[in-house]
Structure formats: structure tokens, C-alpha cells
Design a protein around this motif. Sequence first.
Motif: not given
Length: 437
Positions: A151-152, A163, A165, A201-202, A204, A394, A436
Amino acid sequence: MIEAAHGTHGVHGAEAMLDALRRAAGGDAVEPAPAQWRVHGRVPRALVSPHDSDAVAAVLALCSAEGWTVEPAGAGTWLDHGRAPARPADIILSARRLTSRLESEPADLVIGAGAGVPLDAVQQRLAAHGQELTLDPPHHPDATIGATIALAAAGPLRASAGTPRDHVLGIEAVSGDGRSLRFGGRVVKNVAGYDAVRLLTGSRGTLGVITHVWLRVRARPAAERSFALSGELPAVLQMLVGLQDMGAAAAELLAPATAASLGLPRDWTLALRLRGGPAELTAAAVRIAGSAAGVEYRDLASPAWDGLARLELQARPLIRVAGVSSDLPAVLERCLSFISASDTRLEDWHVAAHARSGMVRLWPSAAFDLDHVAGPLTALREQTEAAGGTVVLECAPASLQERVQARSPGDEVTQRLESGLKRVFDPAGVLAPGRWP
């Protein structure tokens, strides 16, 4: 009302699905999905919690062949975040049992962890060596490191530490059709596969199920202190400008209702978190106290950071408005106009801004009719995107997402790139379709 996910499977089809999943993952790894594992109000047919990455690969190969949609998860604490799936999930594939590998390498400032290891357990292991993973997202105590990376997720410390990443060195994952993948590595200088690491990464869980991560860590600071500066919004913003060169580890601008919920004065409040050596922090405290003209100054003996995280964790809906750091006053002005246009008052909302990155989060502090929010929220998105920013739901109920997309779909070129990546990593399109970016 909780709904069951409905696909092409009848009762006998569901039983056959469970039997096939048990053959792939092991009998004790599969169960009918409990009600608390609902995804945006719908309960999938099965919860699968494999014990190792080979079983993850076997399950995904089966699901890809059968066309069964899969919602990747950790401990299941963030299933209602992000876009609602384009198709209801048939299966939740949880990494919560991938906990056998927790490999700390203190001398190299690196830690490796199975995706199911709780984030708090990673921090506890590092604390024993005087180190930390400098991430502080609002999270349930059971939240896993794999979900944090997928989800980063990040919190106020992103102001100084970035973050996820910025922390992930390597990722092991399984693609939608069951291929085992490895990108990056366990050492800081190994950059092979770095772009794919940042991509996953991120993502989802829409490109693959993360099974293991390697993370960059840092030495814990010798000391830290927190301060609160409260007053009228113009004065607090002026304080923020004057203290920009202090290099605060975190700087959060809080609306009156949010500050009051954390035991601070019911006024606009700038909360600062400084980390470093004791002498350095003493000098910073003297400077802050000496420059606090027109605002109320507090040296926080009991920092409010954990309280803010708990408050935000409960946010429903949670709206994230991002601009650039220098544009924070304009972003705030648009957010306050949105609140007014929603026929609500400022005290009906929690507002918290990462003051150094220009990202504002809003969520209700009291119950009210969300029907009033949809139109003004659409207007807020249009105004923000025209200024080069973004607005993201979110976490939001389906009724609101039906009227306002969780995320802007992006331009045509972006959509083509995303579709191409999805086909490479998930040819059958079974992983969290529509979730995503």
C-alpha cells in the motif's frame, strides 16, 4: 449490510473451489471466508493463508487458470481502503502466515522479513539493535510488513524519511499466474531490478502477491522532542515558514477539532517532532520558544503522534488532497471551501496536513449525511487537478465511490501503460481487478 461475493459458482461449485484450493495450499490453509474479511462490504467465498511462497504460487496458478478473482491481503486490516474491486473477489489470499523469515543484518543496516511479519514485530527486532524502520503509517497492531509495502503506507515521518519506496531494497513476489519473481536485493548498493521494486511498492497487490521484502533501516536517534504551536491559521502558517530550515522529522498542521481530540488547544496547531542529539534538541527548543510570537507554545511531554495515528486509522471516509509543499495554503483553502460547500462545519471534520509535503487528509469527526459530500468533492478534485495536485478517496463507502471515483483514471497514455503492466504481471486479470493505482 454484508453481502457475499457472487460469481458463477453455486453451492457445489463453491465446495469444489475449496477442495481445489486445499490441494494447492494445504488443507489447513483454506477456509470459508469469515464475515470480518469482507472487501468493500462483500464476503469472498474463501480465505487462503498459505504457509510458504510455493503454496502462494500454486494457488495463484490455479486461480489464473480458473478465472477466480483474488484479493491479496496481510492481516485483513486494510481491505476497505482504496478503490472498490471492479469484480467481487472470489478469494482472499492472505500472507499472514509467511512469517518464518525475519533476518536482521545490523551491520549492513538491512532487514529481511516475510510478508506476514507484523510491522510492529519488525520494529521490535530492530529496536534491540538500536535501529528502526523509519515508517509510521496509521496501522492496526496486526498490520503486516507486506501490506505496508503493497500500500506504500506512510505517516508523518515521511517529511524526513520518505515513503516505503525509499526503504525497500528488494522484493520477492508471485505474479498473477503463479510465477515466482525476485527484484532488487538485500544490500543497499544492489540496484538490479530497482524500478520493478518501486513498481510493486504501492501496487496494492494488483501485479503480484509480495512474499518477502528487504528493507533499508537506520540507527535510532539518541533523543527526540515534540512541540505544539497553536493559534489563528495565518500565524501558525507563518511559524511554519519561519521554521522550515529546522529539518523537523515530522511537521503536522492540525485543525481545531483534531488538535482538541489529541489534548491540545482547540485551535489550528503546528505539531513538530524533532529527533537528534540532546544538545541539538535543547537548542531547537530555545529557538522555537523564542520565535513563538502570536501563538501558544507547548513542549509536549507526552507526544500526540500515536494519538493522531489512532484517530486517522478510524477515518471513514478518508480523503487525501495532495499538492506541492509550497502550495499548502492554497490546498487548505480549497479543502475549507469543500467543507463549507458540503453544508458542514469545520468542527465536523478532522483535518491533518503533512506540512512539508503539502498533503492534507480530511475525515469526519461527527456523523452526517455523505450525500452532501459527493458534489463538492467532485469540484474539489477538479480544482486540485487543475492546479497540478490529486484527490484520492483513500477509504470510502461504496455509496460514495459510486458517485465519486476513488482515484482519477489518469490520461490515456497512463491508462495504456497501466493496462500493459497488468497484462505482463497478471495475464488473466485475476488480481484485485480495478484496485490500482
